[in-house]
Design a protein around this motif. Sequence first.
Motif, short mmCIF file in Angstrom:
data_model
loop_
_atom_site.label_atom_id
_atom_site.label_comp_id
_atom_site.label_asym_id
_atom_site.label_seq_id
_atom_site.Cartn_x
_atom_site.Cartn_y
_atom_site.Cartn_z
N ARG A 90 -4.82 9.57 -10.21
CA ARG A 90 -5.88 9.88 -9.27
C ARG A 90 -6.62 8.62 -8.82
O ARG A 90 -6.94 7.75 -9.62
N LEU A 118 0.82 -1.20 0.00
CA LEU A 118 0.00 0.00 0.00
C LEU A 118 0.86 1.26 0.00
O LEU A 118 0.57 2.23 -0.71
N GLU A 119 1.94 1.24 0.76
CA GLU A 119 2.84 2.39 0.80
C GLU A 119 3.46 2.65 -0.58
O GLU A 119 3.55 3.80 -1.03
N LYS A 153 0.77 4.12 -3.00
CA LYS A 153 0.50 5.54 -2.73
C LYS A 153 1.65 6.41 -3.26
O LYS A 153 1.40 7.46 -3.87
N ASP A 154 2.87 6.00 -3.01
CA ASP A 154 4.02 6.78 -3.46
C ASP A 154 4.05 6.90 -4.98
O ASP A 154 4.25 7.98 -5.53
N ALA A 182 1.52 6.53 -7.15
CA ALA A 182 0.38 7.32 -7.62
C ALA A 182 0.63 8.82 -7.42
O ALA A 182 0.29 9.63 -8.30
N ASN A 183 1.22 9.20 -6.31
CA ASN A 183 1.52 10.62 -6.06
C ASN A 183 2.56 11.15 -7.03
O ASN A 183 2.44 12.26 -7.54
N VAL A 235 -8.29 5.30 -0.84
CA VAL A 235 -6.83 5.39 -0.91
C VAL A 235 -6.13 4.30 -0.10
O VAL A 235 -4.95 4.01 -0.33
N ASP A 236 -6.82 3.70 0.86
CA ASP A 236 -6.21 2.65 1.67
C ASP A 236 -6.59 1.25 1.19
O ASP A 236 -6.30 0.25 1.86
N TYR A 267 -6.20 0.96 -6.81
CA TYR A 267 -5.10 1.46 -7.62
C TYR A 267 -4.90 0.66 -8.90
O TYR A 267 -4.19 1.11 -9.81
#
Length: 305
Positions: free
Chosen positions: A265, A252-253, A256-257, A259-260, A271-272, A277
């Motif tokens: 989006r 998950l980390e 998120k990284d 995608a940012n 998001v969790d 994703y």
Amino acid sequence: MHERDASACGYGAPMTEGVGFGESRFVRSLCLLLLAAAGVRLTASVVAGFVEWHHSTGPIFPAGRARAFDVLTTFGAAGDGTGVLLALAAAAVILWLSWRGDPIGESLRAWVIWVCGVTAALAVAEGVGVGLLFSLQPSDQVARFIQAEGFALAYVIAAVGGVMLTGRFGLLLDEQRVPDNIDAFVFAVDRKSGDVRAFLSVGEASRRMHVYSVEEDEFTFYTDEGVVLDASVDADRIMLRPTDDEQAAELLERLKDFANRRGIRVDPEDVDDPTAYAVPINRWHSLEMWPPWMRPIGMLFRRSR
């Protein structure tokens, strides 16, 4: 005596193996030849279209219909019967290679989709340009107009069909490569850069990842639940099998990284959830293979995986 000598000199079974290798090499060469010819025609039409646009003078619409005809038909010159035949022939060869399990088949399949997609777009330009020309002609040209537009429509249908069939063929291959009935999204995380690739099935991941990347151990593979997958290569095919290792938080980390960093989006409420994703990242990578100015077309032709 003659049979023993022939076997000793390698004229028996090795000859059969040589024929198989030669057949594969011939088909690969044929595919590259077809793609090269189609690519040259498409590039020539696009470049010539921009040149014609640059050198044309006068208003565009409505008084400048003749100018628009010149520009559009110059762009659309490669969207003809020859262009469609080249694209479909390349698609047929690629599908044959993919069915036989040749790794080059998958790597070139994206190029076939691109060629078919651009050919369809240029055929549309040709049809619109010809329509503008006949709009300036007397009404007795209706028969010619119907014929020209019918041909252009047939080329568009054939090229779009090539895109759809080539894409759907991948789904057929995926069904044959799903081990142990695993029903999960798959994420491949680059060990060095942290970039992520997302696949909507294990079969798609094994088909679209490159053999060399697996052999070099460049990626860590996870299911959407964080289960680490063991990746190996067997007879030039990638095999993904679940392990007892589960790293949901780390996955998950990384998602998120990535995608940012790439501006991908995801619904803020999800998001969790790693599954949220999969589709956005999968879509992002699909569009990356298209030139920026062609990505709207790429979005239209992107198949649902």
